[in-house]
Design an enzyme around this catalytic site. Structure first.
Site, PDB file in Angstrom:
ATOM      1  CB  THR A 266     -24.230 -30.905 -33.925  1.00 23.75           C
ATOM      2  OG1 THR A 266     -25.413 -30.138 -34.002  1.00 23.75           O
ATOM      3  CG2 THR A 266     -23.379 -30.575 -35.142  1.00 23.75           C
ATOM      4  CG  ASP A 267     -29.658 -31.344 -34.072  1.00 19.35           C
ATOM      5  OD1 ASP A 267     -28.811 -30.431 -33.996  1.00 19.35           O
ATOM      6  OD2 ASP A 267     -30.759 -31.285 -33.480  1.00 19.35           O
ATOM      7  CD  GLU A 268     -26.444 -26.371 -34.702  1.00 14.67           C
ATOM      8  OE1 GLU A 268     -25.957 -25.515 -35.448  1.00 14.67           O
ATOM      9  OE2 GLU A 268     -26.559 -26.227 -33.473  1.00 14.67           O
TER      10      GLU A 268
ATOM     11  CB  THR B 187     -10.846 -22.485 -26.034  1.00 10.95           C
ATOM     12  OG1 THR B 187     -12.117 -23.068 -25.696  1.00 10.95           O
ATOM     13  CG2 THR B 187     -10.050 -23.459 -26.902  1.00 10.95           C
TER      14      THR B 187
ATOM     15  CE1 TYR C   6     -20.281 -26.821 -33.635  1.00  9.46           C
ATOM     16  CE2 TYR C   6     -22.622 -26.655 -34.163  1.00  9.46           C
ATOM     17  CZ  TYR C   6     -21.582 -27.266 -33.468  1.00  9.46           C
ATOM     18  OH  TYR C   6     -21.850 -28.312 -32.626  1.00  9.46           O
TER      19      TYR C   6
ATOM     20  CB  ALA D  63     -15.936 -29.068 -31.196  1.00  3.84           C
ATOM     21  CD  GLU D  64     -13.268 -22.642 -30.875  1.00  7.03           C
ATOM     22  OE1 GLU D  64     -14.242 -21.969 -30.500  1.00  7.03           O
ATOM     23  OE2 GLU D  64     -12.172 -22.631 -30.292  1.00  7.03           O
TER      24      GLU D  64
ATOM     25  CE1 TYR E   9     -29.242 -13.658 -30.907  1.00  8.77           C
ATOM     26  CE2 TYR E   9     -28.884 -15.790 -31.950  1.00  8.77           C
ATOM     27  CZ  TYR E   9     -28.443 -14.760 -31.143  1.00  8.77           C
ATOM     28  OH  TYR E   9     -27.188 -14.833 -30.577  1.00  8.77           O
TER      29      TYR E   9
ATOM     30  CG  ASN F 259     -35.387 -20.325 -30.263  1.00 10.23           C
ATOM     31  OD1 ASN F 259     -35.191 -21.485 -29.930  1.00 10.23           O
ATOM     32  ND2 ASN F 259     -34.699 -19.734 -31.222  1.00 10.23           N
TER      33      ASN F 259
ATOM     34  CG  ASN G 179     -30.048 -26.955 -29.648  1.00  7.41           C
ATOM     35  OD1 ASN G 179     -30.284 -27.472 -30.732  1.00  7.41           O
ATOM     36  ND2 ASN G 179     -29.622 -25.720 -29.531  1.00  7.41           N
ATOM     37  CG  ASN G 180     -26.453 -31.847 -25.104  1.00  4.14           C
ATOM     38  OD1 ASN G 180     -25.871 -32.659 -24.400  1.00  4.14           O
ATOM     39  ND2 ASN G 180     -26.860 -32.176 -26.315  1.00  4.14           N
TER      40      ASN G 180
HETATM   41  P1  NAD Z   1     -18.014 -26.430 -25.374  1.00  2.00           P
HETATM   42  O1  NAD Z   1     -17.726 -25.296 -26.297  1.00  2.00           O
HETATM   43  O2  NAD Z   1     -18.723 -26.147 -24.093  1.00  2.00           O
HETATM   44  O3  NAD Z   1     -16.654 -27.157 -24.984  1.00  2.00           O
HETATM   45  C1  NAD Z   1     -15.663 -27.440 -25.906  1.00  2.00           C
HETATM   46  C2  NAD Z   1     -14.412 -27.840 -25.136  1.00  2.00           C
HETATM   47  O4  NAD Z   1     -13.398 -28.175 -26.105  1.00  2.00           O
HETATM   48  C3  NAD Z   1     -13.834 -26.715 -24.271  1.00  2.00           C
HETATM   49  O5  NAD Z   1     -13.486 -27.227 -23.006  1.00  2.00           O
HETATM   50  C4  NAD Z   1     -12.607 -26.256 -25.026  1.00  2.00           C
HETATM   51  O6  NAD Z   1     -11.586 -25.755 -24.185  1.00  2.00           O
HETATM   52  C5  NAD Z   1     -12.183 -27.529 -25.732  1.00  2.00           C
HETATM   53  N1  NAD Z   1     -11.413 -27.289 -26.950  1.00  2.00           N
HETATM   54  C6  NAD Z   1     -11.706 -26.405 -27.945  1.00  2.00           C
HETATM   55  N2  NAD Z   1     -10.758 -26.463 -28.898  1.00  2.00           N
HETATM   56  C7  NAD Z   1      -9.865 -27.407 -28.497  1.00  2.00           C
HETATM   57  C8  NAD Z   1      -8.679 -27.932 -29.069  1.00  2.00           C
HETATM   58  N3  NAD Z   1      -8.200 -27.480 -30.236  1.00  2.00           N
HETATM   59  N4  NAD Z   1      -8.022 -28.904 -28.405  1.00  2.00           N
HETATM   60  C9  NAD Z   1      -8.491 -29.362 -27.210  1.00  2.00           C
HETATM   61  N5  NAD Z   1      -9.598 -28.890 -26.629  1.00  2.00           N
HETATM   62  C10 NAD Z   1     -10.277 -27.924 -27.264  1.00  2.00           C
HETATM   63  O7  NAD Z   1     -18.794 -27.491 -26.251  1.00  2.00           O
HETATM   64  P2  NAD Z   1     -19.982 -28.490 -25.821  1.00  2.00           P
HETATM   65  O8  NAD Z   1     -21.254 -27.757 -25.896  1.00  2.00           O
HETATM   66  O9  NAD Z   1     -19.593 -29.187 -24.593  1.00  2.00           O
HETATM   67  O10 NAD Z   1     -19.948 -29.502 -27.037  1.00  2.00           O
HETATM   68  C11 NAD Z   1     -19.148 -30.684 -26.998  1.00  2.00           C
HETATM   69  C12 NAD Z   1     -19.285 -31.404 -28.322  1.00  2.00           C
HETATM   70  O11 NAD Z   1     -20.658 -31.713 -28.549  1.00  2.00           O
HETATM   71  C13 NAD Z   1     -18.838 -30.567 -29.521  1.00  2.00           C
HETATM   72  O12 NAD Z   1     -18.157 -31.408 -30.409  1.00  2.00           O
HETATM   73  C14 NAD Z   1     -20.130 -30.066 -30.121  1.00  2.00           C
HETATM   74  O13 NAD Z   1     -19.992 -29.878 -31.513  1.00  2.00           O
HETATM   75  C15 NAD Z   1     -21.082 -31.215 -29.803  1.00  2.00           C
HETATM   76  N6  NAD Z   1     -22.486 -30.810 -29.678  1.00  2.00           N
HETATM   77  C16 NAD Z   1     -22.878 -29.881 -28.741  1.00  2.00           C
HETATM   78  C17 NAD Z   1     -24.232 -29.573 -28.619  1.00  2.00           C
HETATM   79  C18 NAD Z   1     -24.724 -28.599 -27.579  1.00  2.00           C
HETATM   80  O14 NAD Z   1     -25.940 -28.379 -27.492  1.00  2.00           O
HETATM   81  N7  NAD Z   1     -23.877 -28.027 -26.747  1.00  2.00           N
HETATM   82  C19 NAD Z   1     -25.173 -30.169 -29.450  1.00  2.00           C
HETATM   83  C20 NAD Z   1     -24.733 -31.088 -30.402  1.00  2.00           C
HETATM   84  C21 NAD Z   1     -23.394 -31.429 -30.485  1.00  2.00           C
HETATM   85  P1  TYD Z   2     -27.826 -21.718 -29.263  1.00  2.00           P
HETATM   86  O1  TYD Z   2     -27.929 -22.002 -27.807  1.00  2.00           O
HETATM   87  O2  TYD Z   2     -26.769 -20.790 -29.738  1.00  2.00           O
HETATM   88  O3  TYD Z   2     -27.751 -23.125 -30.007  1.00  2.00           O
HETATM   89  P2  TYD Z   2     -27.820 -23.475 -31.612  1.00  2.00           P
HETATM   90  O4  TYD Z   2     -27.646 -22.236 -32.392  1.00  2.00           O
HETATM   91  O5  TYD Z   2     -26.666 -24.397 -31.755  1.00  2.00           O
HETATM   92  O6  TYD Z   2     -29.155 -24.120 -31.813  1.00  2.00           O
HETATM   93  O7  TYD Z   2     -29.223 -21.119 -29.749  1.00  2.00           O
HETATM   94  C1  TYD Z   2     -30.424 -21.845 -29.597  1.00  2.00           C
HETATM   95  C2  TYD Z   2     -31.522 -21.060 -30.300  1.00  2.00           C
HETATM   96  O8  TYD Z   2     -31.707 -19.824 -29.615  1.00  2.00           O
HETATM   97  C3  TYD Z   2     -31.178 -20.682 -31.729  1.00  2.00           C
HETATM   98  O9  TYD Z   2     -32.366 -20.743 -32.519  1.00  2.00           O
HETATM   99  C4  TYD Z   2     -30.703 -19.243 -31.630  1.00  2.00           C
HETATM  100  C5  TYD Z   2     -31.496 -18.700 -30.469  1.00  2.00           C
HETATM  101  N1  TYD Z   2     -30.842 -17.653 -29.650  1.00  2.00           N
HETATM  102  C6  TYD Z   2     -31.521 -16.461 -29.363  1.00  2.00           C
HETATM  103  O10 TYD Z   2     -32.662 -16.242 -29.797  1.00  2.00           O
HETATM  104  N2  TYD Z   2     -30.877 -15.530 -28.604  1.00  2.00           N
HETATM  105  C7  TYD Z   2     -29.617 -15.703 -28.124  1.00  2.00           C
HETATM  106  O11 TYD Z   2     -29.080 -14.794 -27.447  1.00  2.00           O
HETATM  107  C8  TYD Z   2     -28.962 -16.947 -28.386  1.00  2.00           C
HETATM  108  C9  TYD Z   2     -27.577 -17.209 -27.869  1.00  2.00           C
HETATM  109  C10 TYD Z   2     -29.609 -17.887 -29.159  1.00  2.00           C
END
Ligand code: NAD
Ligand code: TYD
Length: 361
Positions: A140-142, A44, A166, A91-92, A223, A265, A195-196
């Site tokens: 996620t913790d969300e 995606t 989400y 995931a999305e 925000y 933030n 949050n990673n």
């Molecule tokens: P990301 O959006 O960077 O990557 C998602 C990947 O999944 C992409 O490569 C996309 O192409 C693929 N994908 C999407 N829909 C798909 C489908 N239908 N089939 C196959 N592949 C598909 O996400 P991320 O930040 O790497 O997160 C990975 C996982 O960790 C997710 O499940 C997310 O909910 C969880 N997570 C992320 C965070 C964070 O801070 N990023 C925190 C907590 C949990």
């Molecule tokens: P984000 O990276 O989207 O992660 P999540 O919403 O999953 O925690 O956002 C982290 C925090 O930063 C969240 O409180 C929203 C805020 N934020 C901004 O203030 N400005 C921005 O442009 C973005 C993308 C996020």
């Protein structure tokens, strides 16, 4: 886990071209060079094969472009590769996009996860339920909702209270993964992390967005009042935690994973600005703090997330290693060294999203 003390696994990593997934693929290929590693990713807007470019020539590695909701594809792939372990990241993942358009979140996060679980269950049954198989569901913790300033951090028993499309879709998929263990004994494990941040992070999320906007001299959109709190987990620490959960975690269990780094933030953005002033001193707009712009708040914006990671620490011996100052420095250094990775992501499609989201900011 020490590679020499274990027998090889054949692991399917969904979403392996995304942010955390690609970091995890690198981690796994490095730690366990004898394992078969198959990545399934739909590519995606958030998926980027360039994040895996250095692995493409490995004989043990295979990339498959496909959707986790495509049952026929998965029914073929699992036996063809004799998969015994799934690490499910696909995931999305962006809250703001889930507010703009939730449909894809329901389809991928809920229906897609269900499809994968059911396909893996059939594959596991056909192979006589090997006890060593694992299905790791990365969440996620969300799902736990929002905390007030004085509330204790989320534990594994905090009731679910998701607030965005989400987090609601992730909560739903967590319930399915849990139910597959309780009903069918499928060896599922669930992790809920904070949050990673780190390398290969798509520019729409807070930290890479701020880094890239500073480099481009663009406004830094914060925000609301900027007082929302997130716990920041360096992605390398997260990958190590997931490794430990796959090898030592108990099927049916949930493990919270956090960075012990709660930051407002606005303070995080200040840290990023100051680090960027230090590490990229030739940028035209200095200090970078001048770029900070407060914008309209996110609807339903969760105030605070915080993780109590006592369980994974005491039961599995994992603790985060990276401080937020150290992790941000590493992350900025990576973005400075890899414009070839992030510049192509600022595509027409991304500009359209940015325009819709930030409306001229
Ligand atoms: P990301 O959006 O960077 O990557 C998602 C990947 O999944 C992409 O490569 C996309 O192409 C693929 N994908 C999407 N829909 C798909 C489908 N239908 N089939 C196959 N592949 C598909 O996400 P991320 O930040 O790497 O997160 C990975 C996982 O960790 C997710 O499940 C997310 O909910 C969880 N997570 C992320 C965070 C964070 O801070 N990023 C925190 C907590 C949990
Ligand atoms: P984000 O990276 O989207 O992660 P999540 O919403 O999953 O925690 O956002 C982290 C925090 O930063 C969240 O409180 C929203 C805020 N934020 C901004 O203030 N400005 C921005 O442009 C973005 C993308 C996020």
């Amino acid at each position: 886990m020490v590679a020499s003390q274990r027998s090889p696994r054949r692991i399917l990593i969904t979403g392996g071209a995304g942010f955390i997934g690609s970091n995890f693929v690198h981690h796994w290929c490095k730690q366990y060079p004898g394992d078969r590693v198959v990545v399934l990713d739909a590519l995606t807007y958030a998926g980027n094969q360039a994040s895996l470019a250095d692995l493409e020539d490995l004989e043990t590695f295979r990339f498959v472009q496909g959707d986790i909701g495509d049952r026929a594809l998965i029914d073929t792939l699992l036996p063809e590769e004799n998969i015994d372990t799934i690490a499910h990241f696909a995931a999305e993942s962006h809250v703001d996009r889930s507010i703009l358009g939730p449909d894809a979140f329901i389809q991928t996060n809920i229906v897609g996860t269900f499809t994968l679980l059911e396909a893996f269950r059939q594959h596991w049954l056909k192979r006589d339920k090997p006890g060593r198989d694992r299905f790791l569901h990365v969440s996620t913790d969300e799902v736990y909702g929002s905390l007030n300033a004085d509330d204790p951090p989320f534990t594994e028993t905090t009731p679910y209270a998701p607030n965005s499309p989400y987090s609601a879709s992730k909560a739903s998929s967590d319930h399915l993964a849990r139910a597959y263990f309780h009903t069918y004994d499928l060896p599922t494990l669930i992790t809920n992390c904070s949050n990673n941040y780190g390398p290969y992070h798509f520019p729409e999320k807070l930290i890479p967005l701020m880094c890239i906007n500073i480099l481009l001299g663009k406004p830094l959109p914060v925000y609301g009042d900027g007082q929302n709190i997130r716990d920041w987990l360096y992605v390398g620490d997260h990958c190590q935690a997931l490794d430990v959960v796959i090898h030592q975690g108990l099927p049916g269990q949930t493990y919270n994973i956090g960075g012990n780094n709660e930051v407002k933030n606005i303070d995080l953005v200040y840290m990023l600005c100051d680090l960027m002033d230090e590490l990229a001193p030739d940028l035209p707009i200095r200090p970078a703090r001048e770029l900070i712009t407060f914008v309209k708040d996110r609807p339903g914006h969760d105030r605070r997330y915080a993780i109590d990671a006592t369980k994974i620490s005491t039961e599995l011996g994992w603790n985060p290693q990276e401080t937020v100052a150290g992790g941000l420095r590493r992350t900025i250094e990576w973005y400075l060294a890899h414009p070839d990775w992030w510049q192509p992501l600022l595509s027409e499609e991304y500009q359209k999203y940015y325009q819709q989201m930030y409306q001229g900011v």
